[in-house]
Motif scaffolding. Structure first.
Motif, PDB file in Angstrom:
ATOM      1  N   UNK A  88      -6.344   5.959 -11.795  1.00 41.80           N
ATOM      2  CA  UNK A  88      -7.540   5.120 -11.776  1.00 41.80           C
ATOM      3  C   UNK A  88      -7.229   3.738 -11.230  1.00 41.80           C
ATOM      4  N   UNK A  89      -6.125   3.157 -11.687  1.00 43.42           N
ATOM      5  CA  UNK A  89      -5.805   1.798 -11.246  1.00 43.42           C
ATOM      6  C   UNK A  89      -5.358   1.779  -9.785  1.00 43.42           C
ATOM      7  N   UNK A  90      -4.682   2.844  -9.341  1.00 49.79           N
ATOM      8  CA  UNK A  90      -4.342   2.953  -7.911  1.00 49.79           C
ATOM      9  C   UNK A  90      -5.621   2.933  -7.067  1.00 49.79           C
ATOM     10  N   UNK A 144     -13.752   6.151  -9.435  1.00 50.29           N
ATOM     11  CA  UNK A 144     -12.985   5.160  -8.673  1.00 50.29           C
ATOM     12  C   UNK A 144     -12.442   5.755  -7.380  1.00 50.29           C
ATOM     13  N   UNK A 145     -12.084   7.054  -7.424  1.00 49.73           N
ATOM     14  CA  UNK A 145     -11.641   7.728  -6.206  1.00 49.73           C
ATOM     15  C   UNK A 145     -12.738   7.771  -5.159  1.00 49.73           C
ATOM     16  N   UNK A 146     -13.967   8.067  -5.587  1.00 51.54           N
ATOM     17  CA  UNK A 146     -15.092   8.089  -4.644  1.00 51.54           C
ATOM     18  C   UNK A 146     -15.386   6.690  -4.105  1.00 51.54           C
ATOM     19  N   UNK A 147     -15.273   5.687  -4.981  1.00 50.14           N
ATOM     20  CA  UNK A 147     -15.503   4.313  -4.528  1.00 50.14           C
ATOM     21  C   UNK A 147     -14.470   3.896  -3.485  1.00 50.14           C
ATOM     22  N   UNK A 148     -13.231   4.313  -3.692  1.00 49.50           N
ATOM     23  CA  UNK A 148     -12.201   4.009  -2.691  1.00 49.50           C
ATOM     24  C   UNK A 148     -12.531   4.656  -1.353  1.00 49.50           C
ATOM     25  N   UNK A 149     -12.909   5.937  -1.380  1.00 50.74           N
ATOM     26  CA  UNK A 149     -13.252   6.625  -0.133  1.00 50.74           C
ATOM     27  C   UNK A 149     -14.432   5.950   0.556  1.00 50.74           C
ATOM     28  N   UNK A 150     -15.390   5.483  -0.253  1.00 51.72           N
ATOM     29  CA  UNK A 150     -16.529   4.781   0.326  1.00 51.72           C
ATOM     30  C   UNK A 150     -16.127   3.467   0.956  1.00 51.72           C
ATOM     31  N   UNK A 196      -8.593   1.785  -7.936  1.00 49.35           N
ATOM     32  CA  UNK A 196      -9.245   0.478  -8.034  1.00 49.35           C
ATOM     33  C   UNK A 196      -8.579  -0.537  -7.118  1.00 49.35           C
ATOM     34  N   UNK A 197      -7.251  -0.516  -7.130  1.00 50.36           N
ATOM     35  CA  UNK A 197      -6.485  -1.437  -6.295  1.00 50.36           C
ATOM     36  C   UNK A 197      -6.795  -1.219  -4.812  1.00 50.36           C
ATOM     37  N   UNK A 198      -6.748   0.045  -4.384  1.00 53.75           N
ATOM     38  CA  UNK A 198      -7.025   0.366  -2.983  1.00 53.75           C
ATOM     39  C   UNK A 198      -8.481   0.092  -2.628  1.00 53.75           C
ATOM     40  N   UNK A 199      -9.369   0.393  -3.573  1.00 49.08           N
ATOM     41  CA  UNK A 199     -10.800   0.126  -3.358  1.00 49.08           C
ATOM     42  C   UNK A 199     -11.037  -1.348  -3.076  1.00 49.08           C
ATOM     43  N   UNK A 254       0.822  -1.205   0.000  1.00 50.59           N
ATOM     44  CA  UNK A 254       0.000   0.000   0.000  1.00 50.59           C
ATOM     45  C   UNK A 254       0.862   1.264   0.000  1.00 50.59           C
ATOM     46  N   UNK A 255       2.059   1.168   0.596  1.00 52.45           N
ATOM     47  CA  UNK A 255       2.982   2.299   0.518  1.00 52.45           C
ATOM     48  C   UNK A 255       3.443   2.496  -0.919  1.00 52.45           C
ATOM     49  N   UNK A 256       3.682   1.398  -1.630  1.00 54.91           N
ATOM     50  CA  UNK A 256       4.112   1.483  -3.018  1.00 54.91           C
ATOM     51  C   UNK A 256       3.006   2.076  -3.895  1.00 54.91           C
ATOM     52  N   UNK A 257       1.764   1.645  -3.674  1.00 54.92           N
ATOM     53  CA  UNK A 257       0.646   2.188  -4.446  1.00 54.92           C
ATOM     54  C   UNK A 257       0.485   3.673  -4.160  1.00 54.92           C
ATOM     55  N   UNK A 258       0.657   4.049  -2.902  1.00 55.05           N
ATOM     56  CA  UNK A 258       0.546   5.463  -2.534  1.00 55.05           C
ATOM     57  C   UNK A 258       1.629   6.296  -3.216  1.00 55.05           C
ATOM     58  N   UNK A 259       2.839   5.751  -3.301  1.00 55.57           N
ATOM     59  CA  UNK A 259       3.931   6.475  -3.981  1.00 55.57           C
ATOM     60  C   UNK A 259       3.584   6.732  -5.446  1.00 55.57           C
ATOM     61  N   UNK A 260       3.024   5.731  -6.104  1.00 49.95           N
ATOM     62  CA  UNK A 260       2.622   5.903  -7.514  1.00 49.95           C
ATOM     63  C   UNK A 260       1.519   6.956  -7.617  1.00 49.95           C
ATOM     64  N   UNK A 261       0.581   6.897  -6.688  1.00 49.33           N
ATOM     65  CA  UNK A 261      -0.532   7.852  -6.694  1.00 49.33           C
ATOM     66  C   UNK A 261      -0.019   9.282  -6.525  1.00 49.33           C
ATOM     67  N   UNK A 262       0.911   9.466  -5.602  1.00 50.17           N
ATOM     68  CA  UNK A 262       1.458  10.811  -5.375  1.00 50.17           C
ATOM     69  C   UNK A 262       2.190  11.335  -6.608  1.00 50.17           C
TER      70      UNK A 262
END
Length: 422
Positions: free
Chosen positions: A82-84, A134-140, A86-89, A47-55
């Motif tokens: 988008x894929x970040x 997808x961002x809203x779905x992740x937050x949900x 989806x992955x986190x969601x 999840x740290x790696x996904x966050x780095x890509x997102x940033x």
């Protein structure tokens, strides 16, 4: 779980992630996280790696917000974002451990800031809308059934993001976020949200398959909330001049249910919703009794309002309860029988008086009786016997479009040709 490796690529002597490789790895993770066992064994480092890509992908969005000419270069960054999401969601689905790990990395703050940046991009791109959704779905998903995550989402997203989402109806498109955050909205904000739901349901444009899927999710929240909160309206009997926002929100829940059950694709789900019919009959009975026993806001009024008179928030509440009963009984014998078992038929018939506080009351009573008796000989017999025993007014039944005939020893309730429209 063995995570896909994300090999770096060299650019100008600096090690940076290769976008294509990152995208492939993210897609692999998104697929893996569809399974519960993979979610439960995911290491925090992923999840740290996904966050780095997102940033890093966020920088391209920030640049495009400052310089609109850079918008055309956003495609690859939006794919990664988008894929970040989806992955986190997927990682957060029914997994509090992952919810907590992702939250503790401050991913929520990054996601909210990014969604707010999307709002500033003046482009119409499907890829942007997909990333936004997808961002809203992740937050949900990260907030679902997780009070700590809900609190963090609230801190970062309220009021700016929520007000934007509610007003533009984007909030409706994320049932996970609506469900997670509904309890934290003020009653006034809930009324705004519910009004937008009604506008969507009764709008000129027919609901799409995606809309139906979303509103089926909303239906659970709305029905549960009404079952839990419908008695809030009763406080208005002792405080008739109070514009109570909690009561108003409850009334709007009923309005939404009426519109949802008017849609055949949503009706079936609500017809079998646990406790809904029982609660509707219960509230109808209480306001009917207190409206007859004392003079209060639920008492029938046969005096027309003067032009300019202010309508009270409970106007139409009783007739909408009967409308909802009629909808729930439409071609549904189980609900038809349930209303009879709950002594709801005499209650509905006794509510047919002219009442200026409940316009079209007679029409909704007729509609409910027709749906209660259609292909249901037991309910037909019950009403016919009520008329014979003097418990139902024959002239009233005639006004409603019904008449009772005697065939041998049997009484038959039948519609006549003067059925008023619902």
């Amino acid at each position: 779980m063995a995570a896909p490796r994300m090999p770096p690529a060299r650019l100008s002597g600096v090690m940076v992630p290769a976008p294509i490789q990152d995208l492939e790895a993210l897609r692999a993770l998104t697929a893996l996280f569809k399974e519960q066992r993979n979610r439960e064994t995911a290491p925090r480092t992923i999840f740290q790696r996904v966050l780095d890509i997102l940033k890093k992908s966020t920088h391209a969005v920030e640049l495009a917000c400052r310089d609109p000419s850079q918008v055309e270069h956003l495609a690859s960054s939006l794919q990664l974002i988008t894929e970040c999401f989806r992955c986190l969601r997927n990682a957060c689905i029914e997994c509090s451990v992952n919810q907590n790990s992702i939250r503790n990395l401050d991913t929520i703050g990054v996601a909210v800031d990014l969604v707010l940046l999307f709002r500033e991009l003046r482009v119409e791109q499907d890829s942007l809308l997909t990333a936004f959704r997808c961002g809203l779905q992740f937050l949900g998903n990260i907030a679902s059934r997780n009070e700590d995550s809900q609190s963090i989402v609230w801190v970062h997203a309220f009021p700016e993001l929520f007000m934007f989402l509610i007003i533009t109806d984007h909030f409706l498109k994320s049932p996970e976020l609506v469900e997670a955050m509904y309890s934290k909205l003020s009653n006034q904000e809930r009324v705004t949200l519910l009004d937008i739901m009604i506008a969507k349901l009764v709008g000129d444009e027919q609901l799409t398959k995606d809309d139906i899927s979303i509103f089926l999710r909303h239906a659970e929240l709305i029905a549960n909330s009404f079952v839990d909160q419908c008695r809030n309206v009763l406080k208005l009997t002792s405080e008739p001049n109070t514009e109570d926002q909690e009561a108003l929100a409850t009334i709007r829940l009923l309005d939404v249910l009426c519109e949802m059950t008017s849609n055949t694709e949503l009706l079936g789900y609500l017809q079998v919703f646990p406790g809904l019919m029982e609660r509707v009959i219960d509230v109808l009975r209480v306001i009917h009794v207190i409206g007859k026993d004392t003079t209060n806001i639920f008492s029938p009024s046969d005096s027309l309002k003067a032009e300019g008179d202010i309508e009270h928030m409970t106007e139409g509440f009783k007739s909408h309860l009967i409308r909802l009963i009629g909808n729930l009984c439409y071609k549904n014998k189980e609900n038809q029988d349930k209303v009879n078992e709950l002594d709801g038929i005499p209650l509905i018939l006794d509510s047919s008086n002219i009442d200026d506080n409940n316009p079209f009351m007679m029409q909704w009573v007729v509609y409910a009786v027709r749906n209660l008796t259609e292909d249901n000989s037991q309910n037909q017999d019950f009403i016919a016997k009520m008329e014979e025993q003097g418990l139902a007014d024959a002239s009233l039944l005639k006004k409603m479009g019904f008449e009772v005939e005697k065939s041998g020893e049997k009484l038959i309730l039948k519609p006549n040709n003067d059925i008023p429209p619902p």
